[in-house]
Structure formats: structure tokens, C-alpha cells
Design an enzyme around this catalytic site. Sequence first.
Site, short mmCIF file in Angstrom:
data_model
loop_
_atom_site.label_atom_id
_atom_site.label_comp_id
_atom_site.label_asym_id
_atom_site.label_seq_id
_atom_site.Cartn_x
_atom_site.Cartn_y
_atom_site.Cartn_z
N GLU A 59 0.88 -1.18 0.00
CA GLU A 59 0.00 0.00 0.00
C GLU A 59 0.90 1.21 0.00
O GLU A 59 1.76 1.34 0.88
CB GLU A 59 -0.93 -0.02 1.22
N CYS B 27 -1.60 8.94 4.12
CA CYS B 27 -1.61 8.59 2.69
C CYS B 27 -2.93 9.03 2.06
O CYS B 27 -3.01 9.27 0.86
CB CYS B 27 -1.42 7.10 2.52
#
Length: 541
Positions: free
Chosen positions: A293, A327
Site C-alpha cells: 500500500e 496517505c
Amino acid sequence: MSNGIFNVPVAQNEPIYDYAPGSPEREALLASYKDQYYSTVDVPMYIGAEEVRTGKTAALRPPHDHQHILGHYHIGDHTHVKAAVDAALDAREAWGDMPWEHRAAIFLKAAELISTKYRYKINAATMLAQGKNCYQAEIDAVCEFADFLRYNVEYLTQIYSDQPESSPGIWNRLEYRPLEGFVFAVTPFNFTAIAGNLPAAPALMGNTVVWKPADTQIFSANVVMEIFREAGLPAGVINLIYVDGPVAGDYIFNHRDFAGLHFTGSTGVFQHLWKTIGTNIHKYRAYPRIVGETGGKDFVIAHPSTPAGQVVTALSRGAFEFQGQKCSAASRAYVPQSMWPAVKAGLISDLSQFKMGSPEDMGNFINAVIDEKSFDKIAGYIDFVKGSNEAEIISGGNYDKTSGYFIEPTVVVTSNPKFRTMVEEIFGPVLTIFVYEDDKWTETLKLVDETSDYALTGAIFSADRYAAIEATKALQNAAGNFYINDKPTGAVVGQQPFGGSRGSGTNDKAGSYMNLLRWVNARTIKECLVPATDFHYPFLG
Ligand code: NAD
């Protein structure tokens, strides 16, 4: 032996403490913060049953107070990488053979310890190490972490109970074996929960793990390990080492028993690791599982039908909480001309009310960015904007690293929708806005889709249902976590499984059964209850 088909406790999201002034939890948290601030910790690596102290140490410092020392950690070299891999392989058989309910009980106990005995310690450690305010640390290190561990146990049972059909005389079974080798967990600085979950998820499924955290998260990683050990995690199941990434990679990615990479971090590092694994693919016993990720350039687009106040709050919180170092943080926004005066005034007003400083002062909404390297990178982007005639700063724009790495929340407005700060991940408190003409909604959706290589999170705001439907379709591949009328941050385990595609990762959805499936290697077992004893088929006559 498992002489029972056991139900597991039904997972529920850990309640969030709000730490309001005068509350007992606020006092308890501050006491733990001060306790950890004023003591110094000596952080070993954890390899097998050993606490390894090399004597070669580096200081642990809070980003908001970088002259202060919280303790030291012991730096390892290639011999420690080898020792960690050996320890993981030694522990593998006993751990993989352990009845699943006992593995589950260890991680359920860890979740209980996080929500009770260690709540304030792990929260305060995250405030200190990663520069989060008490609320940001609570939703990460306490709630999300406990949620990961509890929901993963539920997902394990969901996976294990997914079984094939059988037919008369035949019993078909699926066995979800751990991978044949060890898993390498490489974790980022920004979430204690992610750092803990990346080694824990494969371990729950019966794998043993070598865990390499980001240097700036080692202080809170040490608390994670303390919790795992108190929960009864056997030696060698998770081995925590502090080495440079390439030092670990040189050994691990050349090892025959390397079975999987569980990575969260930047896109560039992930692509480098994937390439290395690809180059070495002939060296491995089996094809390694690669889960990553990575970065984002997360968007907010407002339709003219939206009340401006909703957009302002989504941007104030979505772009600037934890200094934009999520993020999922909103970092590019598209606002219609008709709404722009209200959004501009609202943002300037909100940002003027943000207080910035140490997390110990709980009135501070904004704290420091993680380290000098990040500070310099973000300041470089701000300087670039200042020197450009395609953009202007309407709020913030100052920075100072004298005592801590402080950067003012900064709002940039650009006339170029492909301006550098609309495209690249900055990973700091910088939001760039493009003001579009109200009748260019459809064209602007295309722009949102095509501007960045990432596809992690994104939000649309619309009071017009047809516009919302159009945006949902046009942006189908632009975000793995898509929000309608909400900010693009704050995914909750069990509710919004998290992950992105395109340049943002493999989208295996942390906090869901999809992630856990990557850490098992299914074996189909067909058992014939009464085997045939005559080769003649009826058609032979
Ligand atoms: P980073 O890429 O700098 O570091 C991540 C980890 O990789 C660290 O442990 C680091 O030491 C290690 N590493 C670096 N180079 C390596 C190498 N050559 N070999 C092996 N390991 C190596 O990321 P960061 O600054 O810690 O975290 C911020 C990044 O993480 C941002 O890009 C952010 O978007 C991303 N992130 C993504 C998600 C998500 O779910 N998509 C969640 C959190 C953070």
C-alpha cells in the site's frame, strides 16, 4: 488439538476517547506522556527469544522537540538480518501447527491490552514519536490497532470456513496453510496501527515474520512489541530489527525461503522492492506474495450544488490533520467558481484558528512533521510555489525547524490544473486548489481522473444526485476508497476496507479478509471414503 468448532468474539470497533478538558482520560494520557518524555528508553532488537543490543545506537527524538532525547535504539547489520530470518524459520513449524484458536487468542489478548493497560502508553508513545495530537494518536495507535487485531480474527474464521462442496462418497476440504517460508514486513512512520498490523496479519494466519519499521517509528514499535510479548506471542514469530532498508533487502530478497512482502510506504520504494524480487524470482522456493500500500494524491471535488461549509470542513480536516502526513490526506481540490469566495474565506478563517505546537498542549491542532528530510522536502515545494507565476499561497507558507519541524498549514491556488503540486505526493500540510468554471463539471471530472498516477482516496461533494452518479462513474478507477459528501481520510477497520490501485498499491485492503487471503496458500484435500477397487467403467461393457 481443536476438539470444537469455535465461535470467536464478535468484533466491534474500539470506542474513541475524546480527551476533553477535565476528563480522567486526559489526565492519565498526559501522565503517561510526561513519564515517557522524562525517562530514557534503551530499545533492543527482538530476534527469537533474544533482546539484541549491539552497542551501536541512534537517538530517538520527538519531531516537535528535536533536541530532546527519548532514548536510543540499537542498530543492526547484515548479521542481524540473517539471525532474524533464521529465528523466523526456526519458529515456523511450531507456530504454523498451533491450533488457530490459540493464535487468535494471543492477538485478541493484544487487542485487550491495547484498549486497557497499554492505552495511554501506546497513545502517548505515538504522540511523542510521530508528532500526533492526542486524538490522532487515539484513532491510530489505540482504536485502529485494536480493530485490526480483532477484525482479523473474525476474517480468519470467515476464510477457514469457506469450504468446497462434497459429493456422495467424497469429502472435499480446503486447508489454508501458511506460506512456505517467512514474511518480510516493512512498515512506514505514519501509523502505529499499520506498523503493528503488517507483521501481525501474516502471523495470525500462521506465518513467521521479520519486521523492519521506519526509524522514526521505532519508539512506538517498541511498545507494540512489548504488547505482543505480554500477550504471549512465542519467540521468533515476529522478529523486529533496525537496519537500513537495503541491508535487509540484500539478504532477504536473495533468500530461498522469502515467501512474502507486506509493505506500506512510498511508491518509489515499493517499485524498487518489486523489481528486486522480480530479478531474483528464480531464487525462491515459491512465488512470493507481494502486498504493498503506497502513496496517494488524494482529491476533493465539489459540485456547485454543494453547501460551501461542507467543503471547507472536509478540506480543513482532510488536508491538515496530522500535518497532511496521511496517505489519504486531501492534497488537491477542485472548487467551482461560484463557490470559491465562500470556500476561500472559510479556509482562511479555519486555518487562522489552528494552533500549532507540541502535542502535550492539547489545544494544538497542528504538530510538527516527522523529520528534517520531510521538512526540507515540504519546504522545497513551498519555495517552488513562491517562485512560480502559476500559483499563489493564500494561507500559511512559513516554516521553521529551530526547535521542531514546524510547517504552517499552507493553501495554494493554481491556474494550472497540472501544476506540480496538483500532481506529486508532498506528504505534508500543503493543499493545492484549482478553481473550475461551473459549467465544466464533466471536463473537470476527467481532469481529476487523469492528473495523477495515484488512485488511493478521493471525495466528491454534491447535493445533486445525478452529478454524484456521474462522478462515481467517471472516477471509478481514480480511488480505492471513494467518499461521497465526506472527507477522504479516516477509514475505519470493518467499515471501509482500505487501499488504492494504480500507483497507490496492490489494493489488498488492509483490515479485510482480502488482505489475510494473501498470507495463506490453500491446499485442496479430496478424501474418497470408499475407494474404487475395479478399473472397469460401465461404458466398457
Ligand atoms: P518510505 O517509503 O520512506 O519508507 C517505508 C519503509 O520502507 C520504511 O520502513 C523504510 O525504512 C523502508 N525502506 C526504504 N527504502 C528501502 C529499501 N531500499 N529496502 C527496504 N526497505 C526500505 O515511507 P514513509 O515515509 O515511512 O511513509 C510515507 C509513505 O507511505 C507515503 O508515500 C504514504 O503515502 C505511504 N503510506 C501509504 C499507506 C497506504 O495505505 N496506502 C499508508 C501509510 C503510508
